[in-house]
Design an enzyme around this catalytic site. Structure first.
Site, PDB file in Angstrom:
ATOM      1  N   GLU A 231     -18.068  47.895-120.272  1.00  0.00           N
ATOM      2  CA  GLU A 231     -17.015  48.411-121.155  1.00  0.00           C
ATOM      3  C   GLU A 231     -15.759  48.469-120.314  1.00  0.00           C
ATOM      4  O   GLU A 231     -15.742  49.065-119.239  1.00  0.00           O
ATOM      5  CB  GLU A 231     -17.387  49.795-121.697  1.00  0.00           C
ATOM      6  CG  GLU A 231     -16.498  50.250-122.844  1.00  0.00           C
ATOM      7  CD  GLU A 231     -15.448  51.251-122.427  1.00  0.00           C
ATOM      8  OE1 GLU A 231     -14.256  50.892-122.484  1.00  0.00           O
ATOM      9  OE2 GLU A 231     -15.811  52.361-122.046  1.00  0.00           O
TER      10      GLU A 231
ATOM     11  N   CYS B 115     -10.159  55.214-122.187  1.00  0.00           N
ATOM     12  CA  CYS B 115     -10.267  53.819-122.626  1.00  0.00           C
ATOM     13  C   CYS B 115      -9.854  53.689-124.079  1.00  0.00           C
ATOM     14  O   CYS B 115      -9.349  52.646-124.503  1.00  0.00           O
ATOM     15  CB  CYS B 115     -11.701  53.313-122.466  1.00  0.00           C
ATOM     16  SG  CYS B 115     -12.398  53.533-120.817  1.00  0.00           S
TER      17      CYS B 115
END
Length: 541
Positions: A293, A327
């Protein structure tokens, strides 16, 4: 391995404590923060259940007070990495064979240790090392990490209970084996929960792990290892090494026993690791699993029917909590022209009430960005926006690194939907807004989809259900986590499995069964009860 035969506690989300003035939890974390801040800690490597000191050390300092030293950590040499690998492979012999319920018991205990005696300590460590406010630390290093540990056990048992059909002729069963060899966890600075989850979820499934935390998260990583050790993770199952990431990665990926990468961090580094694995592919005993990720250029789209106050709150919270270093943090917004005046007013009003400083002062909504390189990068984009004719800073724009790496929450309005800060991931408290004509809503959705290489999170705010439906369909590939009438941050384990595609990663959804399935190698076993003794089939006559 194999099918579960015991019921485990049903996973429930850990309640978020308020830390309201005068509350016991507030006093506890303030006391722990003060004690830890005014002392120093030494963090050795952790190999084969032992703390290993080296000749190379570096200091650790809070981002909000970069001249203050809170401890030192030891850096690994190549021999330490190789020792960690050998140790892990030896530990695997027993760990992989340990009945699943004993692995579950260890990590359920870890969850309860964090929920109880370690809660104030892990929150304080995260506040100090990563400059999180108490609320951001609580929802991360306490609640989310607890949730990961609890829910992963539930997901594991659900996986083990998924068995094929059998008949009176044969018994079919699947053994859910760990991967052959060892795995590698590379974790980021921004979430203590991610740092704890990446190595522990692989270990839960019977794997052994080499864990390399970010050099900017080692202070709280030490608390995680203390928890794992007290919970009973056996020696060699999770080995922790710090230092030069290139050397550590080179040593790990040179081993033929390397079997999996679990990564969260920058896109460029992840792509380089994937290339390295590809170049070494003929050297490995098994094809390594790759789960990653990475970054995002996360968006908010506001339709003309959206409530301006709700849009403003989504922008302010989505872009500026934890200094925009999630994020999932919103960094580009597309606002309908007819509501922009009110949205702009509310955003500016909210930002005027922001306080910024040390997380020890719990009236501060924001603190410092993680390090000087991040500060300098953000400052350069802000300075450029001050010069560009197609950009206007409508709030913020100041910065100061004399004591800590403080960037004022900054809102840029641009007339160019492809302006640099609409496209480039900055990872800081900078939001860029493009105002579109109401009639161009459909065109704007295409623009949102095509502007970024990333596809992590995004949000649509509207009261018109047809507009919501259109946006949901048009942006189906633009975000792995899509939010309707909310900010694009705050995924909760067990509720919103997290991950994105395109340049944002492999979308294997942390906090779900999908992720755990990546860390097992199933073996199908068929046991026939009455074995044939004649090769002839009836069609032969």
């Amino acid at each position: 391995m194999g099918k579960g035969f015991f019921k485990v506690p049903v996973a429930v989300n850990e309640p978020v404590k308020t830390y309201a003035p005068g509350s016991p939890e507030r006093e506890a974390v303030i006391a722990e923060y003060s004690k830890m801040y005014r002392s120093t800690v030494e963090v050795p490597l952790y190999i084969n259940g032992k703390y290993v000191k080296t000749k190379n050390t570096k200091t650790m300092s809070p981002p909000h007070d970069h001249q203050h030293v809170v401890g030192t950590y030891h850096e690994a040499d190549k021999k330490h990495v190789e020792e960690a690998i050998a140790t892990a492979l030896e530990a695997r012999k027993n760990w992989a064979e340990l009945p699943w319920e004993h692995r579950a018991g260890i990590f359920l205990k870890a969850a309860e240790l964090i929920a109880g005696p370690y809660r104030a300590k892990i929150n304080a460590a995260t506040m100090i090392a990563q400059s999180k406010t108490i609320h951001q630390a609580e929802i991360d290093s306490a609640c989310e990490l607890i949730d990961f540990l609890r829910f992963n056990v539930q997901f594991m048992t659900e996986i083990y209970n998924d068995q094929p059909e059998s008949t009176s002729d044969a018994w079919n069963r699947i053994e859910y084996r760990p991967l052959e060899g060892f795995t590698y966890a590379v974790t980021p600075f921004n979430f203590t929960a991610i740092a704890g989850n990446l190595p522990s979820c692989m270990a839960l499934m019977g794997n052994v792990v080499i864990w390399k935390p970010s050099n900017h998260q080692i202070y709280s990583a030490k608390v995680i290892m203390d928890v794992f050790e007290e919970a009973g993770v056996p020696a060699g199952v999770i080995n922790v090494v710090f230092g030069d990431p290139a050397m550590i990665t080179e040593s790990v990926m040179a081993s033929p026993d390397f079997s999996g990468l679990h990564y969260t961090g920058s896109t460029s580094v992840f792509q380089s690791l994937w290339k390295k694995i590809g170049n070494n592919i003929t050297n490995y005993k098994t094809y390594p699993r790759i789960v990653g990720e990475t970054g995002g250029k996360d968006f908010i789209v506001a339709h003309k029917t959206a409530d301006p106050k709700q849009v403003a709150t989504a922008i302010v919270r989505g872009a500026f909590e934890f200094q925009g270093q999630k994020c999932s943090a919103a960094s580009r917004s597309y606002i309908a022209k007819s509501i922009w005046g009110d949205v702009k007013k509310y955003v500016i009003e909210d930002l005027k009430t922001f306080k910024m400083g040390s997380p020890e002062d719990m009236s501060n909504f924001m603190t410092a960005v993680i390090h000087e390189d991040s500060f300098d990068k953000l400052a350069s984009f802000i300075d450029q926006a001050k010069k560009d004719k197609n950009a206007t800073i409508i709030s913020g724009g100041n910065y100061d690194k004399s004591k800590g790496y403080f960037i004022e929450p900054t809102v840029i309005e641009t007339t160019d939907p492809k302006y640099t800060t609409m496209c480039t991931e900055l990872f800081g408290p900078v939001m860029t807004i493009y105002v579109y004509d109401d009639k161009d809503f459909s065109k704007t959705l295409t623009l949102v989809d095509q502007t970024s290489d990333y596809a992590l999170t995004g949000a649509i705010l509207a009261t018109d259900r047809y507009a919501i439906d259109e946006a949901t369909k048009a942006l189906q590939n633009a975000a792995g986590n899509f939010y309707i009438n909310d900010k694009p941050t705050g995924a909760v384990v067990g509720h919103q499995p997290f991950g994105g595609a395109r340049a944002s990663g492999t979308n294997d959804k942390a906090g779900s069964k999908q992720n755990l399935l990546r860390w097992i190698s199933p073996r199908m076993v068929k046991e026939t009860f009455v074995t044939p003794t004649d090769y002839r089939y009836p069609f032969l006559g």
